[in-house]
Scaffold this active site. Structure first.
Site, short mmCIF file in Angstrom:
data_model
loop_
_atom_site.label_atom_id
_atom_site.label_comp_id
_atom_site.label_asym_id
_atom_site.label_seq_id
_atom_site.Cartn_x
_atom_site.Cartn_y
_atom_site.Cartn_z
N LYS A 1 47.57 33.71 37.74
CA LYS A 1 48.71 33.96 36.84
C LYS A 1 50.04 34.05 37.61
O LYS A 1 51.09 33.76 37.06
CB LYS A 1 48.47 35.25 36.04
CG LYS A 1 47.29 35.17 35.06
CD LYS A 1 46.94 36.56 34.52
CE LYS A 1 45.81 36.56 33.52
NZ LYS A 1 45.37 37.94 33.21
N SER B 1 42.56 35.89 37.49
CA SER B 1 43.93 36.30 37.14
C SER B 1 44.94 36.17 38.28
O SER B 1 46.15 36.25 38.03
CB SER B 1 43.95 37.75 36.64
OG SER B 1 43.42 37.83 35.35
N TYR C 1 44.54 27.17 30.43
CA TYR C 1 44.42 28.54 30.98
C TYR C 1 43.06 28.77 31.63
O TYR C 1 42.96 29.34 32.73
CB TYR C 1 44.69 29.54 29.84
CG TYR C 1 44.41 30.98 30.22
CD1 TYR C 1 45.29 31.68 31.06
CD2 TYR C 1 43.28 31.64 29.76
CE1 TYR C 1 45.03 32.99 31.43
CE2 TYR C 1 43.02 32.96 30.11
CZ TYR C 1 43.89 33.63 30.95
OH TYR C 1 43.63 34.93 31.33
N TYR D 1 47.33 45.84 35.90
CA TYR D 1 47.14 46.30 34.51
C TYR D 1 47.30 47.81 34.39
O TYR D 1 48.28 48.34 34.89
CB TYR D 1 45.78 45.80 33.98
CG TYR D 1 45.51 44.39 34.38
CD1 TYR D 1 46.30 43.37 33.87
CD2 TYR D 1 44.54 44.07 35.31
CE1 TYR D 1 46.09 42.05 34.25
CE2 TYR D 1 44.33 42.75 35.70
CZ TYR D 1 45.11 41.76 35.16
OH TYR D 1 44.92 40.47 35.55
N VAL E 1 39.32 39.06 38.21
CA VAL E 1 37.96 39.55 37.96
C VAL E 1 36.90 38.85 38.81
O VAL E 1 35.73 39.22 38.75
CB VAL E 1 37.54 39.51 36.46
CG1 VAL E 1 38.29 40.53 35.65
CG2 VAL E 1 37.64 38.12 35.89
#
Ligand code: DON
Length: 304
Positions: free
Chosen positions: A67, A64, A189, A240, A258
């Site tokens: 991103k 992530s 992705y 998050y 992760v």
């Protein structure tokens, strides 16, 4: 002047023998093979001095963390139009949560949760001529390192098991918030998430967010306004449903993945990356969170 090397050595010594290091992510089967004893930290200050300890030069899956880089690329290509399709509010929910997406008519809460990053991936698939190759070239250029690459086994592993992301993409499509085919967007992705970098490379890739939008050694750049906005999103959404805790304990904008990496930065001062693959129950690196809390407490350097 803070002795960064002494602080990193101290943190490493304090945490190295921690017995509970969290659990390595296994929902992407290929990630479960990583040794949870890995632990490294790399720091680059704005003057270009670097400091490091432990397994800082072992590549890992950035997941992530990618991103932020895809957001930066999309933002520099299409500007503020992005915000018609994705919001900038913390979700207070896990990274793969879907029910808010349905309640809010297919507009993801922010670009750092999975559904938001899938919208950003869709923008890049539309805008880039060769999406995967062009995005990889962008990341290599930001980092000034042509050796950075996808891990095709990790991308394939996620493709096989990524039912939740297929659900998110299909929901986005049903709300008309995906221009391209679900399979094409998710292929992009999964590849962006599979990029492997070590702590040094990630620190270099994020240097421009600490340096008012300018890279150290090449011409890639963001405007100051774009950097302000991306740093704001990292601070409020980068972890998050643990974003509040990270701001509370660490006090820096940052992003986790992760694969166990966390990058954080203090504008005009430094960029730091920690890597320890064991995760806490929010999906963020267990030791990485602790290391960064110790770092900003010991150095008294945070945005607050
Ligand atoms: O889409 C996923 O689930 C992964 N490729 C990335 C998730 C992730 O890294 C969440 N971060 N802590």
């Amino acid at each position: 002047m803070v002795d960064f090397q002494a602080v990193l050595d101290e943190i490493y010594a304090e945490l190295q023998n921690t017995t509970d290091k969290g659990a390595v992510a296994s929902y992407i089967p290929e990630l479960a093979n990583v040794d949870s004893d890995n632990f490294g930290i790399y720091l680059n200050n704005i003057q270009g001095d670097d400091f490091y300890v432990g397994d800082w030069d072992t590549p890992f899956s950035i997941q992530s963390i990618s991103k932020v880089l895809s957001l930066a690329k999309a933002f520099s290509l299409v500007g503020n139009k992005i915000w018609d399709r994705v919001d900038v509010e913390p979700s207070g929910n896990p990274f793969n949560h879907l029910s808010l997406l349905e309640l809010e008519n297919g507009i993801p809460r922010n670009p750092l949760i999975n559904s938001g990053a899938i919208v950003i991936a869709d923008i890049l698939v539309s805008e880039l001529e060769n999406p995967k190759a062009d995005f990889l070239a962008y990341v290599r250029n930001l980092t000034n390192d042509q050796t950075i690459d996808f891990n095709l086994d990790v991308a394939a592993s996620e493709k096989e098991t990524g039912y939740n992301n297929y659900a998110a993409a299909n929901l986005l499509k049903s709300f008309d918030n995906l221009e391209n085919d679900v399979d094409e967007v998710l292929d992009f992705y999964f590849h962006q998430c599979s990029i492997e970098m070590d702590c040094q490379q990630l620190t270099n890739a994020f240097f421009l967010f600490a340096n008012r939008g300018k890279c150290m050694r090449n011409t890639a750049h963001l405007t100051l306004n774009q950097v302000k906005r991306i740093n704001g999103i990292m601070l409020t959404c980068g972890f998050y449903d643990e974003a509040g805790e990270f701001a509370f304990e660490v006090g820096l904008p940052g992003k986790s993945g992760v694969g166990g990496g966390i990058v954080a930065l203090l504008p005009n001062e430094f960029t730091i990356t920690c890597w320890s693959p064991g995760l806490n129950d929010k999906g963020n690196s267990y030791l990485g969170m602790m290391a960064l809390e110790k770092f900003t407490t010991k150095t008294k350097l945070s945005i607050f």
